[in-house]
Design a protein around this motif. Structure first.
Motif, mmCIF file in Angstrom:
data_model
loop_
_atom_site.group_PDB
_atom_site.id
_atom_site.type_symbol
_atom_site.label_atom_id
_atom_site.label_comp_id
_atom_site.label_asym_id
_atom_site.label_seq_id
_atom_site.Cartn_x
_atom_site.Cartn_y
_atom_site.Cartn_z
ATOM 1 N N GLU A 1 7.956 -0.219 -10.166
ATOM 2 C CA GLU A 1 6.632 -0.838 -10.137
ATOM 3 C C GLU A 1 5.856 -0.477 -8.867
ATOM 4 O O GLU A 1 4.630 -0.545 -8.847
ATOM 5 N N THR A 2 6.556 -0.136 -7.811
ATOM 6 C CA THR A 2 5.892 0.147 -6.531
ATOM 7 C C THR A 2 5.706 1.637 -6.271
ATOM 8 O O THR A 2 5.194 2.014 -5.216
ATOM 9 N N ILE A 3 6.104 2.477 -7.219
ATOM 10 C CA ILE A 3 6.055 3.931 -6.993
ATOM 11 C C ILE A 3 4.663 4.426 -6.594
ATOM 12 O O ILE A 3 4.539 5.232 -5.654
ATOM 13 N N PRO A 4 3.571 4.018 -7.265
ATOM 14 C CA PRO A 4 2.254 4.528 -6.836
ATOM 15 C C PRO A 4 1.953 4.244 -5.372
ATOM 16 O O PRO A 4 1.462 5.126 -4.645
ATOM 17 N N GLU A 5 2.232 3.012 -4.902
ATOM 18 C CA GLU A 5 1.973 2.680 -3.502
ATOM 19 C C GLU A 5 2.948 3.403 -2.565
ATOM 20 O O GLU A 5 2.582 3.788 -1.444
ATOM 21 N N ILE A 6 4.175 3.583 -3.012
ATOM 22 C CA ILE A 6 5.141 4.335 -2.206
ATOM 23 C C ILE A 6 4.658 5.765 -2.017
ATOM 24 O O ILE A 6 4.725 6.317 -0.909
ATOM 25 N N GLU B 1 -0.510 15.778 -3.148
ATOM 26 C CA GLU B 1 -1.523 15.047 -3.902
ATOM 27 C C GLU B 1 -1.557 15.511 -5.358
ATOM 28 O O GLU B 1 -1.696 14.696 -6.280
ATOM 29 N N GLY B 2 -1.426 16.830 -5.568
ATOM 30 C CA GLY B 2 -1.408 17.339 -6.935
ATOM 31 C C GLY B 2 -0.204 16.837 -7.709
ATOM 32 O O GLY B 2 -0.318 16.425 -8.874
ATOM 33 N N LEU B 3 0.960 16.854 -7.070
ATOM 34 C CA LEU B 3 2.166 16.348 -7.720
ATOM 35 C C LEU B 3 2.046 14.856 -7.997
ATOM 36 O O LEU B 3 2.492 14.366 -9.036
ATOM 37 N N ARG C 1 -0.088 14.140 -11.080
ATOM 38 C CA ARG C 1 0.631 14.432 -12.320
ATOM 39 C C ARG C 1 1.740 13.439 -12.582
ATOM 40 O O ARG C 1 1.992 13.033 -13.713
ATOM 41 N N PHE C 2 2.436 13.038 -11.503
ATOM 42 C CA PHE C 2 3.592 12.163 -11.653
ATOM 43 C C PHE C 2 3.183 10.754 -12.038
ATOM 44 O O PHE C 2 3.790 10.128 -12.897
ATOM 45 N N VAL C 3 2.117 10.243 -11.395
ATOM 46 C CA VAL C 3 1.695 8.863 -11.632
ATOM 47 C C VAL C 3 1.238 8.675 -13.079
ATOM 48 O O VAL C 3 1.370 7.591 -13.652
ATOM 49 N N VAL C 4 0.725 9.725 -13.694
ATOM 50 C CA VAL C 4 0.280 9.633 -15.082
ATOM 51 C C VAL C 4 1.426 9.211 -15.989
ATOM 52 O O VAL C 4 1.243 8.502 -16.984
ATOM 53 N N TRP C 5 2.648 9.642 -15.640
ATOM 54 C CA TRP C 5 3.802 9.383 -16.516
ATOM 55 C C TRP C 5 4.466 8.058 -16.234
ATOM 56 O O TRP C 5 5.439 7.675 -16.910
ATOM 57 N N ILE C 6 4.025 7.343 -15.203
ATOM 58 C CA ILE C 6 4.664 6.073 -14.863
ATOM 59 C C ILE C 6 4.194 4.986 -15.827
ATOM 60 O O ILE C 6 3.024 4.845 -16.081
#
Length: 267
Positions: A190-195, A257-259, A262-267
């Protein structure tokens, strides 16, 4: 403030026809750098002697030479390894510490004083201590990078973990998930985007701390090369190495930032 600026920039960009928006974005992003390069070129030889501040064109040519001949590559590789190790260690420790502090008053009370005292200290001031403890070499540089990157990751992880919906935690606990499994299966996802935001903030700190540490506590790496060229008055390659590490840091930030996008889209 940053959100307001982003909104303003987007509105400005949307005012142009779609076909020219990429060109406008490119010009807006790179215009400040072009202005600085132009001022550098003008000041060299007019305001400041060329022997002290070589022209930007000469520095750029020297940077290309250092890269194509491979002269700077071993030092750049060593520096990047130090950044990766220091930043990687700070991510592991910072995420666990931040989430742990958010979930446990005992953990927060134990580490809060330490982090509060460490926060205002310039990490470059710790280089002599690292040198005393670990000697000249990679370990001291990694320690300084680790300390410089730790706080933004801890703070972002801590704030994100505190904002997690408690209903998710209760639901997981009712389904038999408890202890550290709640942290791994609920809190950290749940905290991955802020991390990731904390890691993004830490990357520039990593390069700043690295170069500072390599000035004193290392005999290899880009920082040691900058110092070595400066001590003998060979300013053209000195500035060239500064440009190389600056571009490397920029590429690291933009690549992350690019990664992240892309990564946050899949969370």
């Amino acid at each position: 403030m940053s959100h307001q600026n982003t909104t303003f920039d987007q509105r400005l960009l949307d005012s142009f026809p779609p076909l020219v928006r990429p060109i406008v974005r490119f010009v807006v992003e790179w215009l400040p750098l072009v202005i600085v390069a132009g001022l550098w070129e003008y000041v060299s030889g007019t305001v400041v002697p060329r022997s002290v501040l070589p022209p930007m064109t000469d520095v750029a040519g020297t940077a290309v030479t250092l890269l194509t001949t491979g002269e700077i590559i071993p030092h750049l590789t060593i520096s990047l390894v130090r950044v990766a190790l220091g930043l990687g260690a700070s991510i592991v420790v910072g995420v666990l510490l931040g989430v742990g502090m958010a979930q446990s008053d005992r953990v927060e009370n134990f580490f809060d004083i330490f982090l509060t005292l460490l926060y205002p200290i310039p990490k470059t001031a710790l280089v002599p201590l690292a040198l005393l403890w670990l000697g000249v070499g990679t370990e001291a540089a990694i320690l300084i990078v680790f300390l410089a990157c730790l706080l933004p990751i801890v703070l972002n992880s801590y704030n994100a973990a505190q904002d997690v919906d408690q209903n998710l935690i209760r639901s997981a606990q009712m389904m038999g998930t408890d202890g550290w499994r709640v942290t791994w299966k609920v809190l950290i996802p749940e905290t991955i985007p802020e991390i990731l935001t904390g890691i993004r903030q830490a990357i520039p700190f990593a390069f700043i701390a690295l170069v500072s540490a390599e000035f004193i506590a290392a005999n290899s790496g880009v920082g040691s090369q900058i110092l070595a060229y400066g001590q003998i008055g060979n300013y053209r390659p000195m500035f060239a190495v500064i440009v190389i590490i600056s571009i490397t840091a920029y590429v690291a930030v933009r690549g992350f930032e690019g990664l992240k996008e892309r990564f946050v889209v899949w969370i």
